[in-house]
Scaffold this motif. Structure first.
Motif, PDB file in Angstrom:
ATOM      1  N   GLN A  65      46.373  37.987  45.264  1.00  0.00           N
ATOM      2  CA  GLN A  65      45.865  39.365  45.336  1.00  0.00           C
ATOM      3  C   GLN A  65      44.825  39.491  46.448  1.00  0.00           C
ATOM      4  O   GLN A  65      44.829  40.455  47.215  1.00  0.00           O
ATOM      5  CB  GLN A  65      45.226  39.768  44.000  1.00  0.00           C
ATOM      6  CG  GLN A  65      46.215  40.085  42.894  1.00  0.00           C
ATOM      7  CD  GLN A  65      45.510  40.329  41.566  1.00  0.00           C
ATOM      8  OE1 GLN A  65      44.562  39.625  41.213  1.00  0.00           O
ATOM      9  NE2 GLN A  65      45.965  41.327  40.827  1.00  0.00           N
TER      10      GLN A  65
ATOM     11  N   GLU B 101      38.503  39.372  38.388  1.00  0.00           N
ATOM     12  CA  GLU B 101      38.424  38.596  39.614  1.00  0.00           C
ATOM     13  C   GLU B 101      39.837  38.446  40.171  1.00  0.00           C
ATOM     14  O   GLU B 101      40.764  38.106  39.436  1.00  0.00           O
ATOM     15  CB  GLU B 101      37.845  37.222  39.285  1.00  0.00           C
ATOM     16  CG  GLU B 101      37.608  36.406  40.528  1.00  0.00           C
ATOM     17  CD  GLU B 101      36.439  35.453  40.329  1.00  0.00           C
ATOM     18  OE1 GLU B 101      36.398  34.447  41.040  1.00  0.00           O
ATOM     19  OE2 GLU B 101      35.584  35.721  39.456  1.00  0.00           O
TER      20      GLU B 101
ATOM     21  N   THR C 157      48.851  46.969  40.779  1.00  0.00           N
ATOM     22  CA  THR C 157      47.956  48.118  40.629  1.00  0.00           C
ATOM     23  C   THR C 157      46.521  47.736  40.983  1.00  0.00           C
ATOM     24  O   THR C 157      45.791  48.517  41.598  1.00  0.00           O
ATOM     25  CB  THR C 157      48.037  48.658  39.191  1.00  0.00           C
ATOM     26  OG1 THR C 157      49.417  48.818  38.844  1.00  0.00           O
ATOM     27  CG2 THR C 157      47.335  49.983  39.074  1.00  0.00           C
TER      28      THR C 157
HETATM   29  P1  ADP Z   1      51.614  45.497  38.004  1.00  0.00           P
HETATM   30  O1  ADP Z   1      51.117  46.785  38.602  1.00  0.00           O
HETATM   31  O2  ADP Z   1      51.960  44.465  39.031  1.00  0.00           O
HETATM   32  O3  ADP Z   1      52.680  45.642  36.974  1.00  0.00           O
HETATM   33  P2  ADP Z   1      48.990  45.503  36.798  1.00  0.00           P
HETATM   34  O4  ADP Z   1      48.136  45.744  37.979  1.00  0.00           O
HETATM   35  O5  ADP Z   1      49.242  46.616  35.863  1.00  0.00           O
HETATM   36  O6  ADP Z   1      50.378  44.836  37.235  1.00  0.00           O
HETATM   37  O7  ADP Z   1      48.364  44.257  36.014  1.00  0.00           O
HETATM   38  C1  ADP Z   1      48.896  43.782  34.803  1.00  0.00           C
HETATM   39  C2  ADP Z   1      47.757  43.349  33.902  1.00  0.00           C
HETATM   40  O8  ADP Z   1      47.059  42.261  34.502  1.00  0.00           O
HETATM   41  C3  ADP Z   1      46.736  44.443  33.679  1.00  0.00           C
HETATM   42  O9  ADP Z   1      46.344  44.412  32.351  1.00  0.00           O
HETATM   43  C4  ADP Z   1      45.607  44.070  34.612  1.00  0.00           C
HETATM   44  O10 ADP Z   1      44.367  44.525  34.120  1.00  0.00           O
HETATM   45  C5  ADP Z   1      45.673  42.565  34.608  1.00  0.00           C
HETATM   46  N1  ADP Z   1      45.192  41.983  35.842  1.00  0.00           N
HETATM   47  C6  ADP Z   1      45.507  42.355  37.105  1.00  0.00           C
HETATM   48  N2  ADP Z   1      44.907  41.546  38.007  1.00  0.00           N
HETATM   49  C7  ADP Z   1      44.202  40.643  37.295  1.00  0.00           C
HETATM   50  C8  ADP Z   1      43.375  39.528  37.640  1.00  0.00           C
HETATM   51  N3  ADP Z   1      43.164  39.190  38.918  1.00  0.00           N
HETATM   52  N4  ADP Z   1      42.807  38.816  36.634  1.00  0.00           N
HETATM   53  C9  ADP Z   1      43.031  39.140  35.350  1.00  0.00           C
HETATM   54  N5  ADP Z   1      43.779  40.167  34.958  1.00  0.00           N
HETATM   55  C10 ADP Z   1      44.381  40.919  35.909  1.00  0.00           C
END
Ligand code: ADP
Ligand code: ZN
Ligand code: ZN
Length: 726
Positions: free
Chosen positions: A201, A196, A229
């Protein structure tokens, strides 16, 4: 139209006229033409009624290559690139194409194959396989949820997938057929993979997606692990649902497999192609064609992917946009990020530049309102790493490692967690020296020290690649006790192995990952927890996600604090934030230690607070005061030659030739490059600067032909627009 104006891969700015004959080529068509005594591939850029060339000297197009004409967009993009970076148009355009298409013998598309389930295969269920058989499960789910699996994608799903597919064909579950045009796939997400969104985001996704169909540049400014991401994935999903293609650019080829796997897991069946420099020619061509044909829904690639023809482009994303790898450092010195922004404007689509530590140029664009500014300030799935400074003037060290740092590693080992020891210097020791007479091993061809590589027992030059045997005694005085000065990753690895004899240590740098695929195997070892301590260079700093990694120990990064380059501090801060961000990305809390002589330095103090905005504001204020980019625009005339005199003469002439003519630009005196000699060539440069991009560009455009005229051929020179390295 009787005349085709053709771009060729030659270092001249002009187009070449050919008679079209009976072929009637279209604009953008690839053709084979005679050029001198050779036959070469060119691109028809314009058609005209007549030519300036005398009729009897005009030659004829030989044939048309069996490819669709290139779209006008690509011609415009490469034209802009050629004008902006002052590089011959034909060379820009031809080098933007896959190498297969530059062959005169190119005879048409190779056949690609795809896999489909047979009726027997369709009856299988994922839980027919044991839980641990994740590749089998994933493969089956992908096949069940998409009409067909292209052969090229099977490999990207898993290295074992092609072998499995062969097995399943033998079992009668799978068929192989040539792929025809496929119907677009509606994204199916695997529900348990979808988090979620946080409020930030959600807002980011909402704001960007509201601009689909118009040019709209965004800076997604989000701390490491904040879920950038996830934002990309949501936007791509929405773009696909609109029937558009997305271009997702990453700075390093090493980052593509991880992102690709994550994407395919999330969106099985969506057609993603990755484009980078390590593909075979056939692979590159097929993927390029899939993008060009509109079949590829997502193109994931390094900087050259900016030149992919994408007829249904709807979204551009540049991840880790601050990374200097987006700028090509030789030949055509283009910034793929900046070109991506140009392309997004040209195509009328939104572009998202994402980073935890934006380039000051992008940051300034966001502050001034030219880019929309999106923030992700927290880690949804983890806490931010705790950062601690260890002062080396206070702490005793053994072999360059302080006790608190070793203690922190010891604790990780006791808990079965992983540590990363970061040192941005490969090799064993950066210098080999004689204590008796002061001799140090120098490269004979460069103004640089040779680096001692222990395992190979050789001295290597990191600038020109020159190698020699380790001398057994000092060539100057005969002393046999030569010492390595300073430490590189090999020596660090050795030290750590001595302190932690039971630990499994893995070194990751350009030396240890030289073999193809070795990086992939190493990554699997880290994720599979078959490694306790990682020793690595900046290769490890970027984008990787290792759940068990809870400690990042940064060893002596002080050198960059006092570098002459005005960008050094920006780069150091970005690198430290990035590498610290590798710690504690999952449930386990992370810690980053920085071992430094200067803990009170403002840069480390800002790092301690993990306050990039404050640091960036301060840097920008400083740049403004001293008149540096992004508040002025720069170009560098680089020159090199075997004789130092001819380099300096060339630059001095280049300087003199324009004196007094251009008020709006400032030309600085020629200076030798930081490494003044590489591979026997003396290098120097001349900086040109202006407060107006337009004025700088007008100046360069008039200067360029003058330089080309002056040069007697002994000096190799190039213009680097928006240089990142002085
Ligand atoms: P970034 O690209 O900013 O370094 P990521 O997109 O790789 O970060 O996210 C880091 C971690 O957080 C990943 O394991 C992802 O699955 C998790 N994550 C991202 N958004 C959420 C969210 N809204 N709720 C829970 N976990 C999330
Ligand atoms: Zn000596
Ligand atoms: Zn050298």
């Amino acid at each position: 139209m009787a005349i085709a104006k053709v771009a060729l891969d030659v270092p001249l700015g002009s187009l070449f006229d050919y008679r079209t004959g009976d072929f009637g080529p279209l604009q953008g068509q690839l053709v084979v033409v005679p050029f001198g005594r050779r036959k070469v591939v060119g691109v028809v850029v314009e058609l005209a009624e007549r030519s300036e060339i005398a009729d009897d000297r005009l030659r004829r197009i030989e044939r048309i290559l069996p490819v669709e004409p290139l779209p006008q967009d690509l011609l415009n993009l490469t034209r802009f690139c050629s004008d902006y970076y002052l590089f011959p148009f034909g060379q820009v355009l031809l080098s933007a194409l896959p190498p297969m298409l530059r062959r005169t013998r190119f005879s048409g598309p190779a056949i690609s194959w795809e896999y489909v389930l047979t009726p027997a295969g369709r009856n299988l269920q994922a839980n027919a396989f044991p839980r641990a058989a994740t590749v089998k499960r994933r493969l089956l789910i992908t096949l069940l949820e998409s009409p067909a699996l292209p052969q090229s994608q099977a490999r990207t799903l898993s290295a074992r997938a092609p072998a499995l597919l062969q097995e399943w064909m033998a079992l009668g579950w799978v068929d192989k057929r040539p792929s025809a045009a496929v119907t677009p796939v509606i994204p199916v997400t695997v529900a348990e993979q979808v988090p979620e969104l946080t409020e930030e985001q959600r807002q980011a996704v909402e704001k960007v997606s509201a601009t689909f169909g118009t040019f709209s540049p965004w800076l997604l400014d989000g701390v490491t692990g904040s879920g950038k991401t996830e934002v990309y994935f949501r936007l791509i999903e929405m773009a696909i649902a609109r029937g558009s293609q997305s271009l997702l650019m990453v700075p390093e080829i090493n980052l593509t497999p991880q992102l690709e796997a994550r994407f395919q897991l999330r969106f099985p069946g969506v057609r993603l192609v990755s484009l980078h420099s390590e593909l075979t020619d056939v692979e590159r061509y097929e993927r390029w064609l899939a993008a060009f044909a509109g079949d590829a829904q997502v193109v994931l690639g390094t900087r050259l992917s900016v030149f992919t023809p994408l007829p249904r482009l709807g979204l551009v994303i540049v991840d880790e946009e601050h990374d200097v790898s987006f700028k090509q450092q030789e030949g055509l010195r283009y910034s793929a990020r900046d070109l991506a922004v140009f392309m997004a404007r040209q195509r009328g689509v939104p572009i998202v530049l994402g980073s935890a530590t934006p380039a000051l140029e992008s940051y300034q664009n966001a502050c001034s309102g030219r880019f929309g500014h999106l923030h992700l300030s927290t880690r949804p799935a983890a806490r931010p790493p705790r950062i601690r400074l260890i002062e080396t003037r206070v702490e005793r060290q053994s072999h360059g490692l302080s006790e608190p740092l070793l203690q922190a590693i010891r604790e990780r080992l006791a808990h079965g967690e992983q540590s990363l020891v970061f040192l941005n210097r490969r090799g064993y020791a950066p210098a080999l020296a004689c204590r008796a007479c002061g001799w140090a091993a120098q490269c004979s061809r460069c103004a640089a020290r040779l680096v001692w590589h222990l395992r190979a027992a050789r001295l290597r030059c990191h600038y020109c690649g020159h190698e020699e045997h380790l001398p057994s005694a000092c060539p100057a005085c005969g002393n046999q006790d030569l010492k390595g000065l300073g430490q590189g990753t090999q020596r660090l690895e050795e030290t750590l192995a001595g302190v932690f004899p039971g630990a499994r240590i893995l070194r990751i740098d350009r030396d240890s990952t030289r073999r193809k695929r070795s990086w992939r195997a190493m990554r699997d070892d880290i994720r599979g927890e078959r490694v306790d301590i990682l020793v690595g260079t900046q290769m490890l700093a970027k984008g990787h996600d290792f759940p068990k990694l809870t400690l990042v120990a940064i060893v002596n990064p002080d050198g960059a604090l006092f570098a002459a380059d005005f960008r050094a501090a920006e780069k150091l801060f970005q690198q430290l934030m990035q590498v610290a961000g590798r710690a504690g990305r999952a449930e386990l809390p992370g810690e980053a230690l920085v071992q430094t002589q200067f803990p009170e330095h403002p840069l480390y103090q800002a790092l301690l607070r993990q306050d990039y905005p404050a640091f960036a504001d301060e840097m920008l204020a400083e740049r403004k005061r001293s008149g540096f980019p992004p508040f002025v625009y720069q170009a560098l005339l680089r020159a090199e030659a075997l004789s130092e005199q001819s380099v300096m003469d060339f630059l001095a002439q280049a300087h003199r030739g324009v004196e007094g003519h251009h008020d709006a630009v400032t030309l600085y005196d020629p200076v030798p490059a930081a490494i003044a000699r590489v591979a026997g060539h003396h290098r120097a440069h001349l900086l040109v600067q202006s407060s107006s991009r337009g004025d700088l560009h007008r100046f360069l455009t008039s200067w360029y032909p003058m330089l080309a005229q002056k040069n007697a051929g002994k000096v190799r020179w190039s213009i680097d627009v928006d240089p990142l390295e002085l």
